[in-house]
Design an enzyme around this catalytic site. Structure first.
Site, PDB file in Angstrom:
ATOM      1  CE1 TYR A  55      -3.034  -3.021   0.310  1.00  0.00           C
ATOM      2  CE2 TYR A  55      -3.471  -2.454   2.593  1.00  0.00           C
ATOM      3  CZ  TYR A  55      -3.690  -3.268   1.506  1.00  0.00           C
ATOM      4  OH  TYR A  55      -4.565  -4.315   1.606  1.00  0.00           O
ATOM      5  CG  HIS A 113      -0.947  -8.628  -0.432  1.00  0.00           C
ATOM      6  ND1 HIS A 113      -0.512  -7.338  -0.341  1.00  0.00           N
ATOM      7  CD2 HIS A 113      -2.286  -8.534  -0.603  1.00  0.00           C
ATOM      8  CE1 HIS A 113      -1.534  -6.504  -0.450  1.00  0.00           C
ATOM      9  NE2 HIS A 113      -2.616  -7.216  -0.624  1.00  0.00           N
TER      10      HIS A 113
END
Length: 284
Positions: A55, A113
Site C-alpha cells: 500500500y 498477500h
C-alpha cells in the site's frame, strides 16, 4: 464501542470490524487526517488495523506507525508481504522493513498477500522462523481459494494459518459457495477486504440501490453501515473497511451493533443472489 468479536484459532478475540488502510499514505497532505481517523477508530474499539508493504509502497505502514505511536499495546496490527518476498532472506528483510515503517518490534499477524511462485512450504517455514524470532506473533494468508487452502492445510505446519483475507461484499459473494464453508469447517476466520466494494460502478450499484437505500432508511442507518452489518452477519467474518474521516470511522464502529433479521437477509439475497456454482475468486 465495537462489541461483536471473532475468535482466531489460538483463542485471540478480535473486533468483527477493523480498519483497512488501502490507499492511505499516498499523499503527504492527507497524513494528518488519516492518522486522526485511525486513532479515532482505536478509541471506538476498531483496534484491528490492517495494512501491507504494497500500500503506497510502504506509505500506509508509515501512516499506521504514526497513528499507533505510544499506544501499540492497544492495537492488533496486521500487515501483508508481497508473494515474491514470501520466502528465505527476502521475507526476513520484508518483515523488518514493515516493522521499521510501523515503528514496532513485532506484528500481531503477517499475511501472504496473494499466492505467487514461491512454494507454500517455503512460506510456511519462514513464517515459523519469524514467529520463533518474535518478529511476528501469528501468520495467515490472503486471496487464497478453497483448493489453495486445502493445499496449505496439508503442508506440515500449514494448520497454524490464522486467517484468510479475501474480497467479500454483497455484490461479490463467490466465497459463499465453497471457500467460506471450508474456512468455517476448519475454524479459520475470513477477513473481508473492500466490504463496501471498490470505487466505481460496482460500488455505486450498491450505494445507490433503491431497495438497499429503503432498508437502510427503515433501520435508521446509512447504506454503508447496512452493508458492513451484512458482511459480519455470520460468525467468523471480520470486515476491514477503510475510513479517512473521524465521522466515517464512528459510523463503521456503530455498524457492529446493527442486527439484520432473516427477512432483511432474504430481501438482500433477492437483490444480490448467493452463488449456485463455483466462481473464480474475486481479487482487486
Amino acid at each position: 464501542m465495537v462489541k461483536r468479536m471473532v475468535v482466531l484459532p489460538d483463542n485471540t478475540a478480535l473486533p468483527a470490524i477493523g480498519q483497512g488502510t488501502w490507499y492511505m499514505g499516498e499523499h503527504s497532505s492527507d497524513m494528518t487526517q488519516e492518522v486522526r481517523a485511525l486513532q479515532a477508530g482505536i478509541d471506538a474499539g476498531l483496534t484491528l488495523i490492517d495494512t501491507a508493504e504494497m500500500y503506497a509502497d510502504g506509505g500506509a505502514e508509515r501512516v499506521v506507525g504514526k497513528a499507533i505511536s505510544g499506544r501499540r499495546d492497544q492495537v492488533f496490527l496486521v500487515s501483508k508481504v508481497y508473494p515474491w518476498n514470501a520466502g528465505g532472506q527476502k521475507a526476513i528483510e520484508a518483515c523488518e522493513g514493515s516493522l521499521k515503517r510501523l515503528g514496532t518490534d513485532h506484528l500481531d499477524l503477517w499475511l501472504l498477500h496473494w499466492r505467487g511462485n514461491i512454494p507454500l512450504e517455503e512460506t510456511v517455514r519462514v513464517m515459523e522462523s519469524l514467529v520463533k524470532q518474535g518478529k511476528i506473533r501469528r501468520w495467515g494468508v490472503s486471496n487464497l481459494d478453497a483448493s489453495d487452502m486445502q493445499e496449505l492445510w496439508d503442508i506440515q505446519g500449514g494448520q497454524a494459518c490464522m486467517v484468510n483475507q479475501v474480497l467479500y461484499h454483497l455484490a461479490s459473494r463467490g466465497i459463499e459457495y465453497d471457500l467460506l464453508p471450508w474456512c468455517n469447517t476448519h475454524h479459520i476466520p475470513v477477513m473481508a477486504y473492500s466490504p463496501l466494494a471498490q470505487a466505481g460502478r460496482l460500488r455505486r450499484g450498491l450505494m445507490q440501490h433503491s431497495g438497499i437505500q429503503a432498508m437502510a432508511a427503515e433501520l435508521g442507518v446509512t447504506v454503508a453501515q447496512l452493508l458492513l452489518a451484512w458482511v459480519i452477519r455470520q460468525p467468523g467474518v471480520i470486515a476491514i473497511p477503510k475510513a479517512s474521516s473521524v465521522e466515517h470511522v464512528q459510523q463503521n464502529a456503530d455498524a457492529a451493533n446493527i442486527v439484520l433479521t432473516q427477512a432483511h437477509c432474504e430481501l438482500l439475497d433477492a437483490f444480490f443472489a448467493p452463488p449456485v456454482h463455483k466462481l473464480p475468486l474475486d481479487m482487486v
